[in-house]
Design a protein around this motif. Structure first.
Motif, PDB file in Angstrom:
ATOM      1  N   SER A 148      -0.987  12.362   2.919  1.00 37.50           N
ATOM      2  CA  SER A 148      -1.577  12.837   4.168  1.00 37.50           C
ATOM      3  C   SER A 148      -0.799  12.382   5.396  1.00 37.50           C
ATOM      4  N   ARG A 149       0.256  11.589   5.184  1.00 37.84           N
ATOM      5  CA  ARG A 149       1.004  11.060   6.339  1.00 37.84           C
ATOM      6  C   ARG A 149       2.498  11.358   6.188  1.00 37.84           C
ATOM      7  N   ILE A 150       2.816  12.637   6.072  1.00 40.60           N
ATOM      8  CA  ILE A 150       4.199  13.063   5.893  1.00 40.60           C
ATOM      9  C   ILE A 150       4.689  13.790   7.142  1.00 40.60           C
ATOM     10  N   ALA A 151       5.820  13.363   7.650  1.00 39.01           N
ATOM     11  CA  ALA A 151       6.488  14.035   8.764  1.00 39.01           C
ATOM     12  C   ALA A 151       7.700  14.781   8.230  1.00 39.01           C
ATOM     13  N   VAL A 152       8.179  15.764   9.004  1.00 37.64           N
ATOM     14  CA  VAL A 152       9.382  16.496   8.617  1.00 37.64           C
ATOM     15  C   VAL A 152      10.316  16.572   9.810  1.00 37.64           C
ATOM     16  N   LEU A 153      11.609  16.347   9.539  1.00 41.19           N
ATOM     17  CA  LEU A 153      12.653  16.373  10.573  1.00 41.19           C
ATOM     18  C   LEU A 153      13.741  17.330  10.128  1.00 41.19           C
ATOM     19  N   GLY A 154      14.056  18.311  10.968  1.00 46.79           N
ATOM     20  CA  GLY A 154      15.147  19.233  10.703  1.00 46.79           C
ATOM     21  C   GLY A 154      16.249  19.036  11.721  1.00 46.79           C
ATOM     22  N   THR A 155      17.483  18.897  11.256  1.00 46.35           N
ATOM     23  CA  THR A 155      18.578  18.582  12.161  1.00 46.35           C
ATOM     24  C   THR A 155      19.692  19.620  12.062  1.00 46.35           C
ATOM     25  N   ALA A 193       0.846  -1.192   0.000  1.00 49.83           N
ATOM     26  CA  ALA A 193       0.000   0.000   0.000  1.00 49.83           C
ATOM     27  C   ALA A 193       0.879   1.238   0.000  1.00 49.83           C
ATOM     28  N   THR A 194       0.234   2.391  -0.127  1.00 49.97           N
ATOM     29  CA  THR A 194       1.001   3.627  -0.072  1.00 49.97           C
ATOM     30  C   THR A 194       1.601   3.804   1.321  1.00 49.97           C
ATOM     31  N   LEU A 195       2.775   4.428   1.355  1.00 50.08           N
ATOM     32  CA  LEU A 195       3.572   4.493   2.568  1.00 50.08           C
ATOM     33  C   LEU A 195       3.502   5.864   3.231  1.00 50.08           C
ATOM     34  N   PRO A 196       3.576   5.886   4.562  1.00 49.01           N
ATOM     35  CA  PRO A 196       3.838   7.169   5.210  1.00 49.01           C
ATOM     36  C   PRO A 196       5.266   7.590   4.886  1.00 49.01           C
ATOM     37  N   GLY A 197       5.555   8.879   5.033  1.00 46.96           N
ATOM     38  CA  GLY A 197       6.885   9.340   4.634  1.00 46.96           C
ATOM     39  C   GLY A 197       7.492  10.306   5.627  1.00 46.96           C
ATOM     40  N   LEU A 198       8.799  10.453   5.513  1.00 48.59           N
ATOM     41  CA  LEU A 198       9.555  11.429   6.290  1.00 48.59           C
ATOM     42  C   LEU A 198      10.464  12.208   5.354  1.00 48.59           C
ATOM     43  N   VAL A 199      10.422  13.526   5.458  1.00 45.28           N
ATOM     44  CA  VAL A 199      11.404  14.383   4.805  1.00 45.28           C
ATOM     45  C   VAL A 199      12.392  14.812   5.878  1.00 45.28           C
ATOM     46  N   GLU A 200      13.614  14.367   5.737  1.00 49.90           N
ATOM     47  CA  GLU A 200      14.662  14.723   6.693  1.00 49.90           C
ATOM     48  C   GLU A 200      15.562  15.779   6.071  1.00 49.90           C
ATOM     49  N   LEU A 201      15.681  16.902   6.740  1.00 49.08           N
ATOM     50  CA  LEU A 201      16.469  18.022   6.255  1.00 49.08           C
ATOM     51  C   LEU A 201      17.815  18.027   6.960  1.00 49.08           C
ATOM     52  N   ARG A 202      18.881  17.900   6.157  1.00 51.82           N
ATOM     53  CA  ARG A 202      20.239  17.894   6.703  1.00 51.82           C
ATOM     54  C   ARG A 202      21.046  19.020   6.066  1.00 51.82           C
ATOM     55  N   PRO A 203      22.086  19.509   6.760  1.00 54.43           N
ATOM     56  CA  PRO A 203      22.912  20.570   6.179  1.00 54.43           C
ATOM     57  C   PRO A 203      23.648  20.088   4.947  1.00 54.43           C
ATOM     58  N   ALA A 204      23.781  20.953   3.949  1.00 51.43           N
ATOM     59  CA  ALA A 204      24.480  20.601   2.717  1.00 51.43           C
ATOM     60  C   ALA A 204      25.928  20.252   3.007  1.00 51.43           C
ATOM     61  N   GLY A 205      26.452  19.328   2.206  1.00 52.80           N
ATOM     62  CA  GLY A 205      27.838  18.911   2.373  1.00 52.80           C
ATOM     63  C   GLY A 205      28.009  17.667   3.203  1.00 52.80           C
ATOM     64  N   GLY A 206      26.892  17.154   3.765  1.00 52.65           N
ATOM     65  CA  GLY A 206      26.974  15.924   4.545  1.00 52.65           C
ATOM     66  C   GLY A 206      26.857  14.709   3.661  1.00 52.65           C
ATOM     67  N   ALA A 207      26.792  13.557   4.291  1.00 54.84           N
ATOM     68  CA  ALA A 207      26.655  12.301   3.551  1.00 54.84           C
ATOM     69  C   ALA A 207      25.177  11.934   3.514  1.00 54.84           C
ATOM     70  N   ALA A 208      24.472  12.405   2.490  1.00 52.10           N
ATOM     71  CA  ALA A 208      23.021  12.236   2.433  1.00 52.10           C
ATOM     72  C   ALA A 208      22.603  10.779   2.328  1.00 52.10           C
ATOM     73  N   ALA A 209      23.473   9.936   1.840  1.00 51.28           N
ATOM     74  CA  ALA A 209      23.085   8.543   1.613  1.00 51.28           C
ATOM     75  C   ALA A 209      23.276   7.669   2.845  1.00 51.28           C
ATOM     76  N   ARG A 210      23.706   8.233   3.943  1.00 49.33           N
ATOM     77  CA  ARG A 210      23.998   7.419   5.126  1.00 49.33           C
ATOM     78  C   ARG A 210      22.818   7.393   6.086  1.00 49.33           C
ATOM     79  N   ASP A 211      22.750   6.309   6.846  1.00 48.41           N
ATOM     80  CA  ASP A 211      21.866   6.215   8.008  1.00 48.41           C
ATOM     81  C   ASP A 211      20.391   6.378   7.655  1.00 48.41           C
ATOM     82  N   LEU A 212      19.943   5.773   6.572  1.00 47.12           N
ATOM     83  CA  LEU A 212      18.538   5.874   6.213  1.00 47.12           C
ATOM     84  C   LEU A 212      17.714   4.664   6.640  1.00 47.12           C
TER      85      LEU A 212
END
Length: 269
Positions: A149-156, A82-101
């Protein structure tokens, strides 16, 4: 205790803008978002390697502030029914975006990590970072595999404030997590965003946490009190020294994305 979803509410201050808010705050952001409405936000996805056979990884590119390319990394569980809930995680530019997902995607989520540019301390509106963050949520919502309708956002870290802005601009997020200091240069704007937010917030202690805790989510508190007959807590403040960061984040996100009465987003894109 019965869990409730937040209904759609009008995001606006209860009265005239307070003296500590920019006088043209609402008009400015309405015009800024309207100017981006004709810029296609649907992301370009390119298959990438995942560290687990149960997960599918893709690189993501979409148009951010003034159409500039924004890059990210998306991880999804393989074979979801089925369709999935989601998270948008905001990280500072220059980091390793592909890690720890894997910490969230393996639990049945679409996890999008986006690199956000540093705060522009010369711009009180911080348009670049805040617009990129807003459009990251829009981009994730365009995917057929994601329940919008089920999107969370995380800013770090240094870009945690972008999650505050996103929640202030989008009244129909499932929840927000803010894990970083708030830049003093943007305090007035972030206070204004916090007053307009209508989603549950979890934040860590740090610079600016107290003012966010005091100002956040008046709309959400009112909506919940009307539904339940009592005042529900919409803000949770936690210590920065987490013994189990993954568990704490996951519980908060799951609590607000796996409810039975899910509202339908009505934000005009």
């Amino acid at each position: 205790m019965t869990e409730y979803d937040l209904p759609l509410v009008m995001v606006a201050p209860a009265g005239p803008p307070a003296t500590d808010e920019p006088t043209d705050f609402d008009a400015f952001w309405a015009a800024n978002l309207a100017a981006h409405r004709d810029i296609e936000v649907e992301p370009t996805l390119v298959a990438a390697g995942a560290r687990s056979r149960d997960l599918r990884a893709e690189t993501v590119t979409f148009a951010g502030f003034q159409g500039r390319p924004v890059t990210g990394w998306l991880l999804l569980p393989v074979g979801a029914a089925a369709t999935l809930p989601g998270l948008v995680e905001l990280r500072p530019a220059g980091g390793a975006a592909a890690r720890d997902l894997e910490w969230l995607a393996s639990g049945g989520y679409a996890h999008l990590v986006v690199e956000v540019p540093p705060d522009d301390l010369d711009d009180p509106y911080n348009r670049g970072a805040f617009t990129d963050a807003f459009r990251a949520v829009q981009a994730l919502r365009t995917l057929a595999s994601v329940d919008p309708s089920r999107i969370a956002v995380l800013g770090t870290g240094p870009v945690a404030a972008a999650a505050v802005a996103t929640a202030g601009l989008l009244p129909d997020l499932a929840c927000a997590l803010v894990e970083g200091d708030v830049a003093a240069a943007h305090k007035d704007s972030l206070v204004a965003f916090a007053r307009r937010a209508s989603t549950p917030l979890q934040l860590t202690q740090g610079a600016g946490a107290q003012v966010l805790q005091e100002e956040w989510g008046r709309n959400a508190a009112l909506a919940l009190s009307q539904m339940t007959g009592s005042v529900e807590r919409v803000v949770e403040c936690v210590l920065t020294a987490d013994s189990d960061l993954v568990t704490r984040r996951t519980r908060w996100i799951a609590r607000h994305t796996h409810l039975t009465n899910v509202f339908v987003p009505q934000v005009a894109y």
